[in-house]
Design a protein around this motif. Sequence first.
Motif, PDB file in Angstrom:
ATOM      1  N   GLY A 110      31.071  41.464  44.787  1.00 16.44           N
ATOM      2  CA  GLY A 110      30.181  41.245  43.652  1.00 16.44           C
ATOM      3  C   GLY A 110      30.792  41.645  42.330  1.00 16.44           C
ATOM      4  N   ASP A 111      31.829  42.493  42.356  1.00 16.02           N
ATOM      5  CA  ASP A 111      32.495  42.899  41.120  1.00 16.02           C
ATOM      6  C   ASP A 111      33.416  41.789  40.612  1.00 16.02           C
ATOM      7  OD1 ASP A 111      31.234  45.292  41.214  1.00 16.02           O
ATOM      8  OD2 ASP A 111      32.995  46.491  41.723  1.00 16.02           O
ATOM      9  N   ILE A 112      33.676  41.825  39.316  1.00 17.43           N
ATOM     10  CA  ILE A 112      34.627  40.903  38.695  1.00 17.43           C
ATOM     11  C   ILE A 112      35.907  41.684  38.419  1.00 17.43           C
ATOM     12  CG2 ILE A 112      35.056  39.353  36.754  1.00 17.43           C
ATOM     13  CD1 ILE A 112      32.016  39.165  36.402  1.00 17.43           C
ATOM     14  N   ILE A 113      37.009  41.263  38.998  1.00 21.61           N
ATOM     15  CA  ILE A 113      38.265  42.001  38.861  1.00 21.61           C
ATOM     16  C   ILE A 113      39.386  41.082  38.383  1.00 21.61           C
ATOM     17  CG2 ILE A 113      37.578  43.619  40.682  1.00 21.61           C
ATOM     18  CD1 ILE A 113      39.602  42.230  42.517  1.00 21.61           C
ATOM     19  N   LYS A 114      40.430  41.714  37.884  1.00 25.89           N
ATOM     20  CA  LYS A 114      41.624  41.003  37.446  1.00 25.89           C
ATOM     21  C   LYS A 114      42.835  41.674  38.076  1.00 25.89           C
ATOM     22  CE  LYS A 114      44.067  39.466  33.273  1.00 25.89           C
ATOM     23  NZ  LYS A 114      44.050  39.474  31.781  1.00 25.89           N
ATOM     24  N   GLY A 117      47.428  38.471  37.754  1.00 29.28           N
ATOM     25  CA  GLY A 117      47.240  37.247  37.004  1.00 29.28           C
ATOM     26  C   GLY A 117      46.032  36.424  37.396  1.00 29.28           C
ATOM     27  N   SER A 118      45.242  36.894  38.350  1.00 33.26           N
ATOM     28  CA  SER A 118      44.041  36.174  38.785  1.00 33.26           C
ATOM     29  C   SER A 118      42.797  36.982  38.426  1.00 33.26           C
ATOM     30  CB  SER A 118      44.069  35.932  40.301  1.00 33.26           C
ATOM     31  OG  SER A 118      45.159  35.107  40.661  1.00 33.26           O
ATOM     32  N   THR A 119      41.789  36.273  37.946  1.00 39.22           N
ATOM     33  CA  THR A 119      40.519  36.906  37.585  1.00 39.22           C
ATOM     34  C   THR A 119      39.388  36.181  38.291  1.00 39.22           C
ATOM     35  OG1 THR A 119      41.380  37.480  35.392  1.00 39.22           O
ATOM     36  CG2 THR A 119      38.987  37.563  35.697  1.00 39.22           C
ATOM     37  N   GLY A 120      38.484  36.923  38.896  1.00 39.49           N
ATOM     38  CA  GLY A 120      37.366  36.282  39.572  1.00 39.49           C
ATOM     39  C   GLY A 120      36.407  37.294  40.160  1.00 39.49           C
ATOM     40  N   THR A 129      42.871  40.185  53.439  1.00 38.78           N
ATOM     41  CA  THR A 129      42.860  39.760  52.038  1.00 38.78           C
ATOM     42  C   THR A 129      41.531  40.070  51.358  1.00 38.78           C
ATOM     43  OG1 THR A 129      42.026  37.539  52.565  1.00 38.78           O
ATOM     44  CG2 THR A 129      44.427  37.840  52.554  1.00 38.78           C
ATOM     45  N   THR A 130      41.575  40.036  50.034  1.00 34.98           N
ATOM     46  CA  THR A 130      40.380  40.069  49.204  1.00 34.98           C
ATOM     47  C   THR A 130      40.249  38.707  48.540  1.00 34.98           C
ATOM     48  OG1 THR A 130      40.488  42.449  48.805  1.00 34.98           O
ATOM     49  CG2 THR A 130      39.316  41.131  47.179  1.00 34.98           C
ATOM     50  N   VAL A 131      39.080  38.090  48.678  1.00 36.24           N
ATOM     51  CA  VAL A 131      38.876  36.720  48.212  1.00 36.24           C
ATOM     52  C   VAL A 131      38.090  36.730  46.911  1.00 36.24           C
ATOM     53  CG1 VAL A 131      38.001  34.424  48.797  1.00 36.24           C
ATOM     54  CG2 VAL A 131      38.880  35.927  50.609  1.00 36.24           C
ATOM     55  N   LEU A 132      38.636  36.016  45.893  1.00 35.90           N
ATOM     56  CA  LEU A 132      38.000  35.920  44.588  1.00 35.90           C
ATOM     57  C   LEU A 132      37.521  34.490  44.341  1.00 35.90           C
ATOM     58  CD1 LEU A 132      40.600  37.831  42.352  1.00 35.90           C
ATOM     59  CD2 LEU A 132      38.765  38.790  43.755  1.00 35.90           C
ATOM     60  N   GLU A 137      35.550  27.917  39.798  1.00 36.75           N
ATOM     61  CA  GLU A 137      35.118  27.760  41.183  1.00 36.75           C
ATOM     62  C   GLU A 137      36.300  27.506  42.127  1.00 36.75           C
ATOM     63  OE1 GLU A 137      31.951  24.944  41.523  1.00 36.75           O
ATOM     64  OE2 GLU A 137      30.509  26.236  40.483  1.00 36.75           O
ATOM     65  N   GLU A 138      37.400  28.139  41.813  1.00 33.82           N
ATOM     66  CA  GLU A 138      38.565  28.121  42.694  1.00 33.82           C
ATOM     67  C   GLU A 138      38.563  29.400  43.523  1.00 33.82           C
ATOM     68  OE1 GLU A 138      41.640  25.675  39.758  1.00 33.82           O
ATOM     69  OE2 GLU A 138      41.708  27.869  39.862  1.00 33.82           O
ATOM     70  N   VAL A 139      38.948  29.287  44.778  1.00 30.77           N
ATOM     71  CA  VAL A 139      39.013  30.442  45.669  1.00 30.77           C
ATOM     72  C   VAL A 139      40.446  30.972  45.691  1.00 30.77           C
ATOM     73  CG1 VAL A 139      38.764  31.248  48.043  1.00 30.77           C
ATOM     74  CG2 VAL A 139      37.095  29.652  47.107  1.00 30.77           C
ATOM     75  N   VAL A 140      40.589  32.248  45.369  1.00 31.87           N
ATOM     76  CA  VAL A 140      41.906  32.881  45.337  1.00 31.87           C
ATOM     77  C   VAL A 140      41.941  33.992  46.370  1.00 31.87           C
ATOM     78  CG1 VAL A 140      43.589  34.110  43.924  1.00 31.87           C
ATOM     79  CG2 VAL A 140      42.133  32.365  42.877  1.00 31.87           C
TER      80      VAL A 140
END
Length: 250
Positions: A110-114, A117-120, A129-132, A137-140
């Motif tokens: 639920g948190d927004i992290i960076k 180089g990826s933010t989500g 893994t941790t999925v952002l 609406e891209e899944v990283v």
Amino acid sequence: MNLNDLLPELAVFAATVLVTFFVVKIFNLVVRGMFRNWVPAVRSHIQKLVSITIWAIGLIFAFQRLGLQLNFLLLILGLIGLGVLIALKDTLENIGAKYFSDVYVPFKVGDIIKVAGSTGKVIEINPITTVLLTKNEEVVSIPNSLFLREKMKNITPHVWREILVPITIDSKIDLPEFESKVMAACNKIKKYLDERFPPVLTVKGRNRRSVNLVLTLMVKDPDKKSEIIDEVNRKISEIEHKMIRRTRQE
């Protein structure tokens, strides 16, 4: 060595193999219970690794009872073990990082992290893994080990106020009563807490032996976080100790 002399050794060999078989079964049940919320493929690999290790130790001991020289076998097993560790290096690194991130890295689903180089928004934290989910609406997918090497920013609003206290209690403890006592303990330190956000105790998982919870607090002053965490942990330990002692007496 005649047959009569060999029979006791064969009996010990058979008993050792049988004991090893049951130990493997027991450890498989333990692993299945401990990692039942993990990805099935990962849990299966862990079970296989534990089984192979126990069988190797058991068979080595069993063959030694027969007087066999196992230097070459030990060398082969050592090389196989080294190969397995190298093959699973990335997986084991990510699983280990997941443990440390649970305890030390300040973010949750639920948190927004960076990071890197990826933010989500964090939508999943699994053993690997941790999925952002990004704004587009891209899944990283971020390997968990990266969080131990890269600088991570949690840009969730008001996140600096938040304290997450992981708690594990015995499953025999009455959960509603425990929650009531924890809330009462939090009320005693309310001068440090933000009144707009009351404490929340959430159940994260449970098994036959224990219940995993997370206590969420919102503080007024981030400089007091360490002091508050120490005080809360002390009070929770006292509550748990008293409730366990009372349960055992009953």
